[in-house]
Design a protein around this motif. Structure first.
Motif, PDB file in Angstrom:
ATOM      1  N   ARG A  42     -10.413 -11.893  -3.423  1.00 57.69           N
ATOM      2  CA  ARG A  42     -11.902 -11.340  -3.330  1.00 57.69           C
ATOM      3  C   ARG A  42     -12.164 -10.172  -3.628  1.00 57.69           C
ATOM      4  O   ARG A  42     -11.439  -9.094  -3.306  1.00 57.69           O
ATOM      5  N   LYS A  43     -13.540  -9.637  -3.805  1.00 58.95           N
ATOM      6  CA  LYS A  43     -13.772  -8.295  -4.443  1.00 58.95           C
ATOM      7  C   LYS A  43     -13.855  -7.478  -3.149  1.00 58.95           C
ATOM      8  O   LYS A  43     -13.556  -6.313  -3.137  1.00 58.95           O
ATOM      9  N   ASP A  44     -13.926  -8.144  -1.873  1.00 56.62           N
ATOM     10  CA  ASP A  44     -13.965  -7.296  -0.732  1.00 56.62           C
ATOM     11  C   ASP A  44     -12.784  -7.333  -0.021  1.00 56.62           C
ATOM     12  O   ASP A  44     -12.746  -7.065   1.393  1.00 56.62           O
ATOM     13  N   ALA A  45     -11.560  -7.731  -0.736  1.00 55.61           N
ATOM     14  CA  ALA A  45     -10.404  -7.697   0.024  1.00 55.61           C
ATOM     15  C   ALA A  45      -9.754  -6.440   0.519  1.00 55.61           C
ATOM     16  O   ALA A  45     -10.136  -5.430  -0.346  1.00 55.61           O
ATOM     17  N   LYS A  46      -9.654  -6.324   1.773  1.00 53.29           N
ATOM     18  CA  LYS A  46      -9.031  -4.955   2.167  1.00 53.29           C
ATOM     19  C   LYS A  46      -7.894  -4.957   3.146  1.00 53.29           C
ATOM     20  O   LYS A  46      -7.444  -3.908   3.310  1.00 53.29           O
ATOM     21  N   LYS A  47      -7.288  -5.994   3.521  1.00 49.53           N
ATOM     22  CA  LYS A  47      -6.133  -6.401   4.208  1.00 49.53           C
ATOM     23  C   LYS A  47      -4.880  -6.679   3.490  1.00 49.53           C
ATOM     24  O   LYS A  47      -5.123  -8.092   2.845  1.00 49.53           O
ATOM     25  N   LEU A  48      -4.193  -6.157   3.168  1.00 44.72           N
ATOM     26  CA  LEU A  48      -2.823  -6.617   2.491  1.00 44.72           C
ATOM     27  C   LEU A  48      -1.534  -6.683   3.361  1.00 44.72           C
ATOM     28  O   LEU A  48      -1.202  -5.637   4.135  1.00 44.72           O
ATOM     29  N   VAL A  95      -6.779  -1.462  -7.524  1.00 42.92           N
ATOM     30  CA  VAL A  95      -7.854  -2.406  -7.848  1.00 42.92           C
ATOM     31  C   VAL A  95      -8.991  -2.900  -6.772  1.00 42.92           C
ATOM     32  O   VAL A  95      -9.855  -3.627  -6.940  1.00 42.92           O
ATOM     33  N   ARG A  96      -8.225  -2.810  -5.533  1.00 42.72           N
ATOM     34  CA  ARG A  96      -9.113  -3.231  -4.282  1.00 42.72           C
ATOM     35  C   ARG A  96      -9.228  -1.948  -3.462  1.00 42.72           C
ATOM     36  O   ARG A  96      -8.234  -1.198  -3.218  1.00 42.72           O
ATOM     37  N   ASP A  97     -10.249  -1.787  -2.503  1.00 38.30           N
ATOM     38  CA  ASP A  97     -10.520  -0.769  -1.692  1.00 38.30           C
ATOM     39  C   ASP A  97      -9.610  -1.223  -0.604  1.00 38.30           C
ATOM     40  O   ASP A  97     -10.459  -1.629   0.692  1.00 38.30           O
ATOM     41  N   LEU A  98      -8.272  -0.941  -0.124  1.00 39.51           N
ATOM     42  CA  LEU A  98      -7.770  -1.369   0.835  1.00 39.51           C
ATOM     43  C   LEU A  98      -7.939  -0.384   2.274  1.00 39.51           C
ATOM     44  O   LEU A  98      -7.930   0.636   1.945  1.00 39.51           O
ATOM     45  N   GLU A  99      -8.032  -1.398   3.294  1.00 38.68           N
ATOM     46  CA  GLU A  99      -8.092  -0.594   4.498  1.00 38.68           C
ATOM     47  C   GLU A  99      -7.033  -0.328   5.545  1.00 38.68           C
ATOM     48  O   GLU A  99      -6.757   0.562   6.289  1.00 38.68           O
ATOM     49  N   GLU A 100      -6.224  -1.402   5.250  1.00 35.50           N
ATOM     50  CA  GLU A 100      -4.995  -1.445   5.998  1.00 35.50           C
ATOM     51  C   GLU A 100      -3.831  -2.241   5.377  1.00 35.50           C
ATOM     52  O   GLU A 100      -4.152  -3.351   4.665  1.00 35.50           O
ATOM     53  N   ILE A 101      -2.407  -1.963   5.712  1.00 35.66           N
ATOM     54  CA  ILE A 101      -1.468  -2.562   4.990  1.00 35.66           C
ATOM     55  C   ILE A 101      -0.409  -2.829   6.231  1.00 35.66           C
ATOM     56  O   ILE A 101      -0.423  -1.975   7.088  1.00 35.66           O
ATOM     57  N   ARG A 102       0.128  -3.906   6.198  1.00 29.24           N
ATOM     58  CA  ARG A 102       1.116  -4.411   7.197  1.00 29.24           C
ATOM     59  C   ARG A 102       2.395  -4.784   6.331  1.00 29.24           C
ATOM     60  O   ARG A 102       2.161  -5.465   5.192  1.00 29.24           O
TER      61      ARG A 102
END
Length: 314
Positions: A122-128, A147-154
């Motif tokens: 999704r274009k709004d994907a933020k959580k990886l 390629v995506r504006d990530l906000e958080e990674i786990r």
């Protein structure tokens, strides 16, 4: 002939640049014969693998990768994947440069996943959610972040100590990152799930997946290796790096195929079709998409050319 070590390879392969180099190569194509894949028995260890992967752009460049995959190296504190890449002049065959194939492979693999995610998440994907604790786990966040504006990674791994180490590296880079202590919970939390393991048993279960998630399976490259259960495949719109490679070697696909739960014709598109615009990729915000890669010599050639040309300019 010069040799480029891993650190130098990394400095000459910026994430955005390598994603775009792969996009161009998949769209335009090159000559890429089937790779040689040899199992090597080692007394007292898991079987190792020798890979030989050639590719060329007629009249421009010729490349050959020799790669060793030794699963038990992780127990020794050594890289699981090592090897060498030889880039040659396409008009004369004269060797131009040799470079560390482990770093090249890790970066192009992470970048290929990010390229696929550019079409499929999704274009709004933020959580990886990253599953694994090897070199790739430390790269996937940066690649997907291109390629995506990530906000958080786990980060989830069987070894909490290794996942903490990778988490700290992301934190040092200013990225919000934490250790995942519950794989099921965080698989249901994520917008993108990226698996980079050498697992022979499914880790991700289909019943955990929520609508709209993108699943990225990149660790397994043999029929005996699996990172997902059958339900993941059945519930997903399945895309691959190359049909030839994935349908011959990907245990995540071959196992459900043997059970008649999935057919070769069910593969929606490959990266060549996505990059050429022959298929649009994700169609709705609710569908579950899945990208299965086993690696392709085309990717190595694109990365090696980019690395060489950037190195020459430096």
């Amino acid at each position: 002939m010069h040799y480029i070590d891993g650190d130098t390879v990394g400095r000459n392969l910026g994430w955005q640049d390598i994603v775009e180099a792969l996009r161009k190569m998949f769209a335009e194509g090159c000559e890429a014969p089937p790779r040689h894949h040899h199992g090597m028995d080692i007394p007292g260890q898991q079987q190792a693998t020798l890979l030989l992967m050639p590719a060329w752009l007629p009249g421009k460049y010729v490349g050959l990768k020799q790669l060793n995959v030794y699963p038990d190296n992780s127990k020794r504190g050594l890289p699981t994947i090592t090897g060498n890449y030889l880039l040659m002049d396409g008009t004369s065959g004269v060797p131009l440069i040799s470079m560390d194939a482990g770093e090249l492979t890790a970066r192009r693999t992470a970048a290929a996943s990010a390229l696929a995610a550019d079409y499929l998440s999704r274009k709004d994907a933020k959580k990886l959610l990253i599953v694994g604790s090897g070199r790739l786990a430390g790269y996937l966040g940066f690649a997907h972040g291109a390629v995506r504006d990530l906000e958080e990674i786990r980060i989830w791994a069987r070894s909490p100590g290794k996942s903490r180490k990778i988490t700290e590296e992301y934190q040092k880079a200013g990225i919000t990152c934490s250790v995942s202590e519950n794989l099921e919970k965080d698989a249901s939390w994520a917008d993108i799930i990226s698996c980079a393991t050498l697992s022979t048993e499914p880790l991700i279960k289909g019943k955990w997946l929520r609508p709209g998630v993108h699943v990225d399976l990149i660790g397994s490259f043999k029929p005996t290796m699996r990172e997902s259960d059958d339900e993941v495949i059945v519930r997903s719109e399945v895309f691959v790096d190359t049909r030839e490679g994935a349908l011959a070697e990907a245990g995540d696909l071959l196992s459900p195929m043997e059970k008649k739960l999935f057919k070769a014709e069910d593969v929606v598109a490959d990266l060549s079709e996505l990059t050429r615009g022959a298929h649009p990729g994700r169609k709705t915000g609710e569908e579950i998409t899945l990208f299965k890669s086993v690696g392709a010599s085309l990717e190595d050639l694109a990365a090696a050319i980019l690395c060489y040309e950037n190195w020459r300019k430096s």
